[in-house]
Scaffold this active site. Structure first.
Site, PDB file in Angstrom:
ATOM      1  N   ASN A 164       0.864  -1.187   0.000  1.00  0.00           N
ATOM      2  CA  ASN A 164       0.000   0.000   0.000  1.00  0.00           C
ATOM      3  C   ASN A 164       0.897   1.233   0.000  1.00  0.00           C
ATOM      4  OD1 ASN A 164      -2.943  -0.917   0.398  1.00  0.00           O
ATOM      5  ND2 ASN A 164      -1.777  -2.160   1.862  1.00  0.00           N
ATOM      6  N   GLU A 165       1.067   1.796  -1.176  1.00  0.00           N
ATOM      7  CA  GLU A 165       1.960   2.939  -1.332  1.00  0.00           C
ATOM      8  C   GLU A 165       1.277   4.203  -0.808  1.00  0.00           C
ATOM      9  OE1 GLU A 165       4.842   2.259  -1.972  1.00  0.00           O
ATOM     10  OE2 GLU A 165       5.210   1.152  -3.819  1.00  0.00           O
ATOM     11  N   PRO A 166       2.056   5.280  -0.560  1.00  0.00           N
ATOM     12  CA  PRO A 166       1.446   6.544  -0.124  1.00  0.00           C
ATOM     13  C   PRO A 166       0.281   6.922  -1.048  1.00  0.00           C
ATOM     14  CG  PRO A 166       3.816   6.686   0.020  1.00  0.00           C
ATOM     15  CD  PRO A 166       3.520   5.362  -0.631  1.00  0.00           C
TER      16      PRO A 166
END
Ligand code: GLP
Length: 313
Positions: A164-166
């Site tokens: 879950n990237e920024p």
């Protein structure tokens, strides 16, 4: 430095997540393995499955080694354990050197007595058009197993949990996502060259992780110190996905002393309330202030001290 091996209360208003600090990664991993083993045994006694959310990367390697040791030397059985991995590259063959499927088998599953039907790792081989239904099914399987009892993520340098990237929404579910270039760069060491690092990945969502009954995030080493501080002490924001764990009622970070280095309790303990002013701490505070304000020590004024929490007598 305060070392507390027990679960602790939040020690001050800076830390928004409970933090357990161990001298080394090995000691921290052993403590978490003991906690998981106790849960597995408790569930065995109750005749229930124990559902674990698992991570990959270098961080959980000691944890898995210790679980394997507990199985081989202390008779810990995994027959009642059901696992769901956080993520997998896409596309990738399960036996590729960099595949998280392969990693999990090599580090854990091949060495314990968990039945093959009870571990789940996202499948990086399906065609894209099947991915949506596959991800929905992954969520359903977690729910059908009774939900995750414990989720054990690591943390990326940009604060990602799983992949879950920024920018990942707090409501996100298991899905196919685009990897950040910074993540591809960080993980490139595992691939022959950067162009072979997949651009996509399958990951549980933030909401999938937040639904776990308990979350234990692991972080070791000085390179994780900054992002640990941002996640634990910063605003809870989707720009630092791990900081969204502040919204979970039963989360703790288990970290080593190096990863704890930037926490206010270590870096500027005078800001956390009462502190014992030793000559070493005074030196640290004064030199730190001089560096922060880019001034010579003798040029620091009362105003400088007052404005930076150094006005105690
Ligand atoms: C990887 C994984 C994450 C992992 C993180 C940290 O990209 N997708 O699940 O927690 O990055 O990796 P490491 O443990 O090697 O520092």
């Amino acid at each position: 430095m305060t070392i507390n091996h027990q679960e602790i209360e939040l020690i001050d208003s800076f830390e928004q997540i409970a933090v357990e600090i161990h001298p080394t990664a090995k000691e921290g991993s052993k403590a978490v393995a003991a906690e998981i083993a106790a849960l597995i045994r408790q569930k065995q006694t109750a005749g229930e499955p124990c559902v674990l959310g698992l991570a990959t990367g270098s961080t959980p390697k000691y944890l898995y080694a210790e679980l394997v040791r507990l199985h081989k030397e202390e008779g810990l059985s995994f027959k009642n354990v059901v696992t769901f991995n956080l993520d997998e590259y896409y596309p990738i063959e399960p036996d590729a050197l960099q595949s998280y499927n392969r990693f999990m088998k090599e580090q854990l599953f091949n060495h314990i007595d968990i039945p093959e039907s009870q571990y789940h790792i996202p499948d990086g081989t399906l065609p894209k058009e099947k991915m949506k239904a596959y991800c929905e099914e992954y969520e359903r399987k977690i729910e059908a197993a009774g939900g995750l009892d414990v989720q054990i993520p690591g943390i990326g340098n940009n604060g990602h949990i799983g992949f879950n990237e920024p920018g990942s929404s707090i409501n996100s579910h298991t899905r196919l996502i685009t990897l950040d270039n910074s993540t591809r760069l960080a993980n490139a060491y595992d691939f022959p060259n950067m162009s072979q690092v997949p651009r996509l990945a399958i990951t549980m969502g933030i909401s999938t992780i937040l639904k776990a009954k308990k979350v234990i995030l692991l972080a070791w080493g000085s390179h994780k110190a900054k992002i640990v501080r941002r996640s634990v002490e910063g605003h809870s924001s989707d720009q630092v996905p791990a900081s969204l764990l502040q919204q979970h009622p039963n989360t703790k970070f288990v970290i080593d002393e190096q990863a704890a280095h930037d926490l206010t309790r270590n870096k500027e303990p005078w800001l956390t309330g009462d502190c014992e002013w030793t000559p070493a701490l005074i030196r640290k505070a004064v030199t730190g202030l001089a560096l922060k304000l880019n001034k010579a020590i003798l040029m620091l004024t009362d105003k400088d001290y007052n404005e930076n929490g150094l006005n105690d007598w």
